[in-house]
Write a protein that holds these residues in place. Structure first.
Motif, short mmCIF file in Angstrom:
data_model
loop_
_atom_site.label_atom_id
_atom_site.label_comp_id
_atom_site.label_asym_id
_atom_site.label_seq_id
_atom_site.Cartn_x
_atom_site.Cartn_y
_atom_site.Cartn_z
N SER A 88 -0.80 1.25 9.01
CA SER A 88 0.46 1.51 9.71
C SER A 88 1.10 0.22 10.20
O SER A 88 2.33 0.09 10.20
CB SER A 88 0.22 2.46 10.88
OG SER A 88 -0.24 3.71 10.42
N THR A 89 0.30 -0.72 10.63
CA THR A 89 0.83 -2.02 11.06
C THR A 89 1.46 -2.73 9.88
O THR A 89 2.56 -3.32 10.00
CB THR A 89 -0.30 -2.89 11.66
OG1 THR A 89 -0.96 -2.15 12.70
CG2 THR A 89 0.25 -4.17 12.23
N LEU A 90 0.80 -2.69 8.75
CA LEU A 90 1.33 -3.35 7.55
C LEU A 90 2.63 -2.70 7.09
O LEU A 90 3.58 -3.39 6.71
CB LEU A 90 0.29 -3.32 6.43
CG LEU A 90 -1.05 -4.01 6.74
CD1 LEU A 90 -2.00 -3.87 5.56
CD2 LEU A 90 -0.83 -5.47 7.08
N GLU B 62 7.28 -12.49 6.34
CA GLU B 62 6.63 -11.24 6.72
C GLU B 62 5.96 -10.58 5.51
O GLU B 62 4.82 -10.12 5.58
CB GLU B 62 7.65 -10.26 7.32
CG GLU B 62 8.08 -10.58 8.74
CD GLU B 62 6.93 -10.40 9.72
OE1 GLU B 62 6.16 -9.42 9.62
OE2 GLU B 62 6.79 -11.26 10.60
N LEU B 63 6.67 -10.55 4.40
CA LEU B 63 6.14 -9.89 3.22
C LEU B 63 4.94 -10.62 2.63
O LEU B 63 3.99 -10.00 2.14
CB LEU B 63 7.23 -9.73 2.16
CG LEU B 63 8.33 -8.71 2.54
CD1 LEU B 63 9.47 -8.76 1.53
CD2 LEU B 63 7.75 -7.29 2.61
N ARG B 64 4.95 -11.96 2.68
CA ARG B 64 3.79 -12.72 2.19
C ARG B 64 2.56 -12.44 3.07
O ARG B 64 1.44 -12.31 2.57
CB ARG B 64 4.10 -14.21 2.15
CG ARG B 64 5.04 -14.61 1.01
CD ARG B 64 5.07 -16.11 0.79
NE ARG B 64 6.02 -16.49 -0.24
CZ ARG B 64 5.77 -16.45 -1.54
NH1 ARG B 64 4.59 -16.03 -1.98
NH2 ARG B 64 6.69 -16.83 -2.41
N ALA B 65 2.79 -12.33 4.36
CA ALA B 65 1.67 -12.04 5.27
C ALA B 65 1.11 -10.64 5.01
O ALA B 65 -0.11 -10.43 4.98
CB ALA B 65 2.14 -12.16 6.72
N VAL B 66 2.00 -9.67 4.80
CA VAL B 66 1.55 -8.32 4.50
C VAL B 66 0.78 -8.28 3.18
O VAL B 66 -0.29 -7.65 3.07
CB VAL B 66 2.76 -7.36 4.43
CG1 VAL B 66 2.34 -6.00 3.87
CG2 VAL B 66 3.38 -7.18 5.81
N SER C 103 -0.31 0.21 -2.16
CA SER C 103 0.35 -0.54 -1.09
C SER C 103 0.45 -2.02 -1.42
O SER C 103 1.44 -2.69 -1.10
CB SER C 103 -0.40 -0.35 0.23
OG SER C 103 -0.35 1.00 0.63
N THR C 104 -0.58 -2.55 -2.08
CA THR C 104 -0.54 -3.95 -2.50
C THR C 104 0.56 -4.17 -3.52
O THR C 104 1.33 -5.14 -3.44
CB THR C 104 -1.90 -4.37 -3.09
OG1 THR C 104 -2.94 -4.06 -2.16
CG2 THR C 104 -1.93 -5.85 -3.40
#
Length: 878
Positions: free
Chosen positions: A762-764, A786-790, A804-805
């Motif tokens: 949910s955080t991601l 943000e997207l690279r971190a996720v 999700s990946t």
């Protein structure tokens, strides 16, 4: 491009249950569990540990046995004769001792004797069932004559059997131990609902009694309204009746049920006419066109009319309010004698709701005198209970029956009434029952209050390690889970698991239940690999100890399949669901609830794999069976309609999906109430479909309404509240109110990070949604970060090919394209497309989206090249 949606797509995915919270007590004698489980490195250490564990368990068993003997001796009524021995059936000559209602008194009738028995049409069936042994259950309305029919059948068929009739649920363990020591015995359970639920009768206990040598019989009665209440679960998110409800259902499934009509048949009336020498039977025949013979003899209709008429101005409105309060206490789970102080405190609200002082209510003493006065020298509206604390009273169950049948099995008693009840609860059994009732109704804050009362009361009564104490603590952990307090829930589950391992052993069913419950919480916490490991361990033990086809083994297979689905391993999940479904169909039958749950779960996986037509067919088949077997308004039927609406929406048939969701919502509101979790989920799903259809203002209004209720009922940090905030932010994004959308996403992300952790799914999702808004606002560099971190977390936690990946890679590729880095964007899109083709197939919507994204980037590259190569054209002037 940034359309990562965090929407609720199911009203209620009913599964077999992550675990049955109403854990069984005692070893699985019925399944002959004898294999010890030893874990250790050195043989000497293992031997010592095994001996110590055995001593602890043996000491525990001896303690429980002594408690059972004391409990047994303390019981009154027909359980123990003056000599101290258990009676035989023939020793009990007064049916009132076994729960038969007192009969009316008429001039010339012998008040000291029961009325003449009128043989019923089911007599032969009942007596044949008793002769065969096992669990025989008579079901019918209050005052249908169930107890009298059972009494006469037992006396005629099994007069020399020992009779064990426990006074209440607390005495049940002692009664069971008495039964298994006798070769020929009848366990009598009048009003079975009092012996079900936490600490109550289980499938394993039934097997202990009825199995083995000798002739042992369980005879029970159950009111139809109670049967409907016990077998009509309210919708519990993510599992089906995982509290004691599953235990109740399994216990009832073991019974040979015989239904006894309240209204006598023509042949029964003819038999009654042959007994007109009994003035009471003769009088009952005069009213046979209005009510049943037994119903009239117990004064049921007369007392119901008396109660209804008492509300009139100047009659007995205060007395009626006392009775109304007592009826609601029973409906809410308070099964012990009701304290007078409790009813006195509650009755004012009932009186005021009908008009208060305008009704010219009588004095309190007059009200009590009226309510407790026996009618025709038999039954009173409120009967004084001998020996009960605070001059406790029982309410005539006929009145409760009428109210339950009028309101339906899922009707709720007011929160204010339950809060007052809890303040007066004096024993853990009542607290447990109130907790179970409110839990199944989705009223989790009330359930928490009840279980927080029950647990310490069980500790005081039975000790820290007693099965019922651990069950109560387990139920508290489940409620904390539903309240979104996952860390607290995990801590409670681990504590219960540690005690059960020490006291009961590693392979005891209760221990495995705790491990399964813990696995469920780990999944909710986003610790998917840990959860999978726990589920696999439980499944392996259940297969070895219980066998491949045992219901608990099937539960574990279902849980594992759900876990694989959460991990994105859809092919494995489908295989598990299909294997489990095949066993359910063969062992349980095509229309068994577990079989239908299994088909529904399989359909969900098929939908996720993109096989929408097959998923729709499965959902429609399940819905048709549930409508036929359970009825149109049963929670499981509503679940099926909602699931069907979900797949219709995915197929693009949004109008049909909307119609289904509106119909489900209307029933939920009427049957479950406006603030029930299932009603709110249904509203949220409807808002999602409105969003998809472009009716954004209406969708926003629905999401705001759901959010406001969830904040009030569940709290600001509950996962469902966060879902609502996220859904609202998504609509604001579409409406172009990007600043508001960003604020909502940042607020949700802050709570997710603090409550669920940095790596929780949910955080991601929340970080990815925030990145989408940042991209729309033109802050592409921050969106990319943000997207690279996720993506980095998804790769590490979920794996390279998890949906999700792949979604994260696709979103990142979109931002790269927006920033003009088209070659890198192309590479990302190609990689995602190749994996989706291999994992999901060529025609899956995500694969088609990937192809479209790649095509878009290639088109932009062509335009960019064309702009770079084309020479500047000069403009000729005249």
């Amino acid at each position: 491009m940034f359309g990562v949606r965090w929407q609720e797509r199911r009203l209620l995915i009913v599964v077999i249950g992550l675990a049955a919270a109403g854990a069984v007590s005692g070893v699985l004698v019925a399944f002959k569990v004898t294999v010890p489980w030893i874990l250790g490195a050195a043989a000497v250490v293992v031997a010592v540990a095994t001996v110590v564990s055995g001593l602890v368990q043996e000491r525990y068993k001896r303690t429980v046995a002594r408690q059972d003997e004391v409990t047994l001796k303390l019981q009154d009524g027909a359980l123990v004769l003056p000599s101290g021995r258990l009676p035989r059936v023939s020793d009990v000559t007064d049916p009132l001792q076994l729960g038969v209602h007192p009969a009316i008194s008429l001039p010339g009738s012998p008040d000291t004797e029961p009325p003449a028995y009128v043989p019923r049409d089911v007599d032969d069936e009942v007596r044949e069932a008793l002769a065969g042994g096992g669990f025989v259950l008579l079901v019918g309305d209050s005052t249908a004559g169930k107890s009298r029919t059972a009494y006469e059948a037992v006396r005629a068929t099994l007069p020399d059997h020992v009779l064990v009739a426990p006074h209440d649920r607390a005495a049940l363990p002692a009664a069971i131990e008495s039964c298994v020591r006798v070769q020929r015995v009848v366990l009598w359970l009048s009003d079975l609902e009092h012996y079900l639920g936490p600490g109550g009768l289980t499938r394993e206990q039934i097997a202990r009694i009825t199995g083995g040598s000798g002739h042992r019989v369980i005879v029970a009665t159950l009111r139809s309204a109670e049967q409907a209440r016990l077998t009509s679960p309210a919708a519990d998110p993510d599992d089906a009746m995982r509290a004691a409800g599953r235990q109740i259902r399994e216990a009832l499934e073991q019974a040979y049920a015989i239904r006894l009509p309240r209204i006598f048949s023509r042949t029964e009336l003819e038999r009654a006419q042959a007994r007109e020498w009994d003035a009471r039977i003769s009088s009952a025949l005069e009213h046979a066109d209005e009510c049943g013979i037994a119903e009239y003899l117990a004064s049921g209709p007369e007392l119901q009319r008396l109660f209804a008429d008492a509300w009139d101005v100047g009659v007995n409105p205060r007395g009626a309010a006392l009775v109304a309060a007592a009826i609601d206490c029973r409906r809410a789970g308070y099964t012990s004698p009701l304290p007078r102080t409790l009813l006195a405190e509650l009755h004012t609200a009932y009186l005021d709701s009908r008009g208060g002082h305008r009704l010219q209510p009588e004095s309190m003493q007059e009200a009590w005198d009226w309510a407790t006065q026996p009618r025709r020298a038999t039954t009173a509206l409120l009967s004084l209970v001998s020996g009960a604390a605070d001059d406790g009273v029982d309410v005539f169950d006929y009145l409760v029956d009428v109210q339950q049948q009028a309101d339906g099995p899922l009707a709720q008693v007011a929160t204010s009434v339950i809060e007052v009840m809890l303040a007066h609860v004096g024993n853990p059994e009542d607290a447990d029952q109130i907790g179970l009732t409110t839990y199944r109704q989705g009223r989790y804050p009330l359930a928490e209050q009840a279980y927080r009362m029950a647990y310490p009361l069980h500790q005081q009564t039975h000790g820290n390690d007693a099965p019922i104490t651990l069950t109560s603590r387990n139920n508290l952990a489940l409620v904390l889970d539903e309240l979104g307090r996952l860390q607290e829930s995990e801590a409670e589950h681990r504590a219960v698991l540690e005690m059960r391992r020490r006291v009961l052993g590693e392979e005891h069913p209760d221990t495995l239940t705790s491990r399964s419950n813990l696995a469920g919480v780990l999944r909710a916490l986003g610790r998917l690999q840990e959860s999978e490991a726990e589920h696999r361990a439980v499944l392996e033990m259940r297969r070895r100890v219980l066998g491949e086809e045992h219901p608990d083994t099937l539960t574990s297979r279902n849980n594992l399949a759900l876990m694989l689905r959460a991990l994105g391993r859809l092919q494995e999940s489908e295989a598990e669901h299909r294997a489990e479904l095949e066993v359910c169909r063969r062992v349980l039958g095509e229309e068994h609830p577990s079989t239908l749950i299994s088909r529904s779960n399989l359909a969900l996986v098929l939908g996720e794999r993109g096989w929408l037509e097959e998923a729709e067919a499965e959902f429609r088949a399940v819905l048709e069976m549930r409508r036929r077997v359970l009825g149109e308004e049963h929670p499981s039927t509503l679940t099926s309609r909602n699931n069907l609406a979900g797949v219709l929406g995915e197929r693009g048939w949004l109008e049909e999906a909307e119609a289904e969701l509106r119909a489900v919502l209307e029933v939920c509101r009427r049957v479950l109430g406006e603030e029930h979790p299932s009603t709110l989920i249904s509203r949220s799903n409807l808002a999602g479909v409105l969003d998809e259809q472009g009716w954004l203002e209406e969708a926003e209004a629905e999401h705001r309404a759901v959010l406001e209720m969830r904040r009030r009922v569940l709290g600001e940090e509950h996962p469902s509240t966060l879902i609502s905030r996220n859904n609202l932010a998504g609509v604001l994004h579409k409406l172009g109110r990007l600043e508001e959308a960003e604020a909502e996403h940042r607020a949700v992300l802050e709570v997710c990070r603090r409550v669920l952790g940095e790596e929780h799914p949910s955080t991601l999702i929340s970080r990815s949604n925030l990145a989408g808004v940042l991209g729309e606002r033109g802050w592409l560099e921050e969106a990319e970060a943000e997207l690279r971190a996720v993506l980095e977390v998804c790769r590490r936690v979920l794996g390279e090919e998890h949906p999700s990946t792949l979604t994260s890679r696709s979103n990142l590729a979109g931002v790269l394209g927006e920033r003009g880095w088209l070659e890198e964007a192309e590479a990302e899109h190609r990689a995602v497309l190749e994996m989706r083709r291999r994992v999901l197939g060529e025609e899956r919507p995500e694969t088609l989206t990937g192809r479209n994204n790649l095509t878009t980037v290639l088109r932009h590259q062509e335009l960019q090249k064309e702009t770079e190569v084309r020479p500047t054209q000069s403009v000729e002037k005249e």
